[in-house]
Design a protein around this motif. Sequence first.
Motif, PDB file in Angstrom:
ATOM      1  N   GLY A 200     -32.154  -6.054  26.071  1.00  0.00           N
ATOM      2  CA  GLY A 200     -32.719  -6.314  25.841  1.00  0.00           C
ATOM      3  C   GLY A 200     -33.059  -7.674  26.727  1.00  0.00           C
ATOM      4  O   GLY A 200     -34.058  -8.122  25.991  1.00  0.00           O
ATOM      5  N   ASP A 333     -43.100  -8.927  19.344  1.00  0.00           N
ATOM      6  CA  ASP A 333     -42.859  -9.930  18.264  1.00  0.00           C
ATOM      7  C   ASP A 333     -41.952 -11.091  19.127  1.00  0.00           C
ATOM      8  O   ASP A 333     -41.864 -11.893  18.133  1.00  0.00           O
ATOM      9  N   GLY A 343     -37.885  -9.718  28.436  1.00  0.00           N
ATOM     10  CA  GLY A 343     -37.760  -8.404  27.701  1.00  0.00           C
ATOM     11  C   GLY A 343     -38.334  -8.386  26.286  1.00  0.00           C
ATOM     12  O   GLY A 343     -38.650 -10.137  25.952  1.00  0.00           O
ATOM     13  N   ASP A 345     -40.900  -7.486  23.269  1.00  0.00           N
ATOM     14  CA  ASP A 345     -40.385  -6.638  22.244  1.00  0.00           C
ATOM     15  C   ASP A 345     -41.359  -5.848  21.492  1.00  0.00           C
ATOM     16  O   ASP A 345     -41.799  -6.941  21.237  1.00  0.00           O
ATOM     17  N   GLY A 353     -41.553   1.181  23.266  1.00  0.00           N
ATOM     18  CA  GLY A 353     -41.523   0.418  24.611  1.00  0.00           C
ATOM     19  C   GLY A 353     -42.200   2.144  25.701  1.00  0.00           C
ATOM     20  O   GLY A 353     -41.980   1.563  25.910  1.00  0.00           O
ATOM     21  N   ASP A 369     -38.146   1.671  29.380  1.00  0.00           N
ATOM     22  CA  ASP A 369     -38.110   1.002  27.985  1.00  0.00           C
ATOM     23  C   ASP A 369     -36.778   0.659  27.570  1.00  0.00           C
ATOM     24  O   ASP A 369     -36.130   1.088  28.454  1.00  0.00           O
ATOM     25  N   HIS A 371     -32.942   0.609  23.738  1.00  0.00           N
ATOM     26  CA  HIS A 371     -33.133   0.241  23.016  1.00  0.00           C
ATOM     27  C   HIS A 371     -35.032   0.591  22.122  1.00  0.00           C
ATOM     28  O   HIS A 371     -35.152  -0.122  20.968  1.00  0.00           O
ATOM     29  N   SER A 373     -38.009  -0.199  21.068  1.00  0.00           N
ATOM     30  CA  SER A 373     -38.898  -1.386  21.342  1.00  0.00           C
ATOM     31  C   SER A 373     -39.267  -2.085  21.891  1.00  0.00           C
ATOM     32  O   SER A 373     -40.271  -2.731  22.009  1.00  0.00           O
ATOM     33  N   THR A 374     -38.277  -2.349  23.277  1.00  0.00           N
ATOM     34  CA  THR A 374     -38.447  -3.471  24.020  1.00  0.00           C
ATOM     35  C   THR A 374     -38.913  -2.957  25.125  1.00  0.00           C
ATOM     36  O   THR A 374     -38.169  -1.539  25.828  1.00  0.00           O
TER      37      THR A 374
END
Length: 402
Positions: A200, A333, A343, A345, A353, A369, A371, A373-374
Amino acid sequence: MSATERAIASTEAHSAHNYHPLPVVVATADGAWMTDVEGRRFLDMLAGYSALNFGHGNRRLIDAAKAQLERVTLTSRAFHHDRFADFCTQLAELCGMEMVLPMNTGAEAVETAVKTARKWGYQVKGVPPGQAKIVVAANNFHGRTTTIVSFSTDQEARADFGPYTPGFEIVPYGDLTALQAACSANTVAVLLEPIQGEAGVLVPPAGYLAGVRELTRERNVLFIADEIQSGLGRTGRTFACEHEGVVPDMYVLGKALGGGVVPVSAVVSSSEVLGVYRPGEHGSTFGGNPLACAVALEVVAMLRTGELQQRASELGDHLHHELGLLVGGGAVDAVSGRGLWAGVDIAPSHGTGREISEKLMDRGVLVKDTHGSTIRIAPPLVIGKEDLDWGLDRLREVLAGA
């Protein structure tokens, strides 16, 4: 069926499904822009995971490749060729090191670094045969060979590929206390990404890299910096380690070293470390070939001026300022990274993502994207500020649900 649909259908039918690409089929590219088979233009905000730091079709790199194509492209290392010495000399000088061991891909360079550290441990440090240990960080990404996935904590990359190669100890990234506890008399190296890309674009706590350097020096352990993604200008310095004034014992380089033209990688270190090799102990038919050396020499020449590093620093400050304004608004976030590398989030309420990447693609911006959500943002270092702002405007639209 459209040209895009035909190409994707053929890919799905005849290519192993080891990637999940966005549904775009690129036909041409120039600078920071790509055009698909149907004539639609897209702003490249990924740059081949930093392999395209200098942009698509960079004239200097293409001209260097063309000139070499007319002369000689491969000799193997059975013979000398007239580009090899210059490549090794100039790359070593750029790194402030003494010797270069060229390979092709990043994973090959990491494997080479592992072999080198073990051999140095046995021959120089005096570790008992078969007992060498290398300490790595959790959530690392160093490649996908059998040995490398043996010390990965990503189960998607690791599962079903055992049995695994022993000799590695994993500690939390950024935790100097855990690293100190893991280093024993048989530890030969600490292998780290100065910024964790696949995780990320995570920057370690301030002082961490300097602490690693001090610890490894005290314990007579090699500090190996995997700068395959973070190096060669991406973060606003030639190497990400420079942000803490750190020089490791060994650089592992790849991706941008080939300018997005040919695969080129290298391990760069001192004569004490790389001097452990003797003929026949390690090699690569294509490693350091004339074409690769010609392109990489031009890459080194471009980096030597410092202009691209300065550009990445200035545009990177702008990028992170604009992305930082998105944090706290409910859609983002957190933002991490350094230079032209970030990165982002995404808040779960705004999608995954992958979903954000697809929505950006629909608006003419290509990111990827990681992981879940990133999303990663890493445009070519040659991108114009206006184009960068255009891409950021598209991101704001997507996050606002426009």
